[in-house]
Design a protein around this motif. Structure first.
Motif, mmCIF file in Angstrom:
data_model
loop_
_atom_site.group_PDB
_atom_site.id
_atom_site.type_symbol
_atom_site.label_atom_id
_atom_site.label_comp_id
_atom_site.label_asym_id
_atom_site.label_seq_id
_atom_site.Cartn_x
_atom_site.Cartn_y
_atom_site.Cartn_z
ATOM 1 N N GLU A 139 36.910 32.397 38.224
ATOM 2 C CA GLU A 139 37.361 32.546 39.513
ATOM 3 C C GLU A 139 36.731 33.926 40.351
ATOM 4 O OE1 GLU A 139 41.590 32.352 40.381
ATOM 5 O OE2 GLU A 139 41.687 30.312 39.458
ATOM 6 N N THR A 140 36.434 35.018 39.490
ATOM 7 C CA THR A 140 35.992 36.080 40.041
ATOM 8 C C THR A 140 34.987 36.684 38.967
ATOM 9 O OG1 THR A 140 36.375 38.054 41.242
ATOM 10 C CG2 THR A 140 37.844 37.580 39.283
ATOM 11 N N PHE A 141 34.283 37.510 39.454
ATOM 12 C CA PHE A 141 33.327 38.385 38.578
ATOM 13 C C PHE A 141 33.625 39.875 39.041
ATOM 14 C CE2 PHE A 141 31.147 34.359 38.226
ATOM 15 C CZ PHE A 141 30.967 34.171 36.851
ATOM 16 N N PHE A 142 33.450 40.624 37.974
ATOM 17 C CA PHE A 142 33.576 42.141 38.401
ATOM 18 C C PHE A 142 32.835 43.064 37.376
ATOM 19 C CE2 PHE A 142 37.051 41.390 35.190
ATOM 20 C CZ PHE A 142 36.874 42.342 34.376
ATOM 21 N N GLN A 143 32.600 44.178 37.944
ATOM 22 C CA GLN A 143 31.487 44.802 37.106
ATOM 23 C C GLN A 143 32.347 46.515 36.599
ATOM 24 O OE1 GLN A 143 28.189 47.264 39.114
ATOM 25 N NE2 GLN A 143 27.036 45.735 37.723
ATOM 26 N N LEU A 144 32.253 46.554 35.144
ATOM 27 C CA LEU A 144 32.428 47.616 34.632
ATOM 28 C C LEU A 144 31.364 48.659 34.639
ATOM 29 C CD1 LEU A 144 34.753 46.758 31.813
ATOM 30 C CD2 LEU A 144 35.547 47.496 33.793
ATOM 31 N N HIS A 145 31.613 50.057 35.015
ATOM 32 C CA HIS A 145 30.560 50.817 34.875
ATOM 33 C C HIS A 145 31.099 52.027 33.692
ATOM 34 C CE1 HIS A 145 28.630 50.219 38.771
ATOM 35 N NE2 HIS A 145 29.562 49.558 39.150
ATOM 36 N N SER A 146 30.224 52.903 33.323
ATOM 37 C CA SER A 146 30.511 53.810 32.144
ATOM 38 C C SER A 146 31.740 54.579 32.691
ATOM 39 C CB SER A 146 29.425 54.954 32.094
ATOM 40 O OG SER A 146 28.081 54.268 31.752
#
Length: 151
Positions: A112-119
């Motif tokens: 349903e959704t995509f999200f981004q993880l950063h360092s």
């Protein structure tokens, strides 16, 4: 599901008795230098360390997964990782039945959704969180630690 930065990790230690040990492990180690592999931290808590190229969205969705016996704490150590997510209650198309030996079930549904993880960021996935991790550019390495926290 929870998404936050490691500087706020202490806010989540009361959610499960092993969360504090997982976050202490992060504080006590040089994360950039940890070798790939699995580390048993305590009974019911292990860390899986990997440094791999990102996968295509399509490849990652082949393993759109959830777990019943473990909570995942997925920590992005280096790089940018995209993760697809959908609540289990909204998943209608099973790809496999639940495998208790591997603690995994796969679905054919779309997130349903995509999200981004950063360092320095992490996500916590409970059994009701179906997720597709490691989406990124195949020429960009993603170093991450996945804690398996026994329920």
């Amino acid at each position: 599901m929870i998404i936050d930065t490691l500087k706020n990790a202490d806010k989540y230690t009361s959610l499960h008795p092993l969360f504090a040990k997982a976050f202490d492990y992060l504080k006590q180690n040089n994360l950039a230098k940890l070798p790939d592999g699995t580390v048993e931290i305590a009974e019911g808590l292990k860390a899986i360390i990997s440094n791999k190229p990102g996968k295509t969205k399509e490849f990652s969705l082949e393993k759109f997964e959830c777990h019943q016996q473990n909570i995942d704490i997925q920590v992005c150590v280096k790089g940018k990782e995209i993760i697809g997510w959908k609540p289990l209650e909204n998943c209608k198309s099973k790809k496999t039945n639940y495998d208790a030996n591997k603690d995994v079930q796969f679905f054919l549904d779309e997130p349903e959704t995509f999200f981004q993880l950063h360092s320095g960021q992490f996500a916590i996935f409970y059994p009701e969180d179906v997720h597709a991790p490691m989406i990124g550019k195949d020429d960009d390495l993603i170093k991450k630690i996945v804690f398996k926290v026994k329920i």
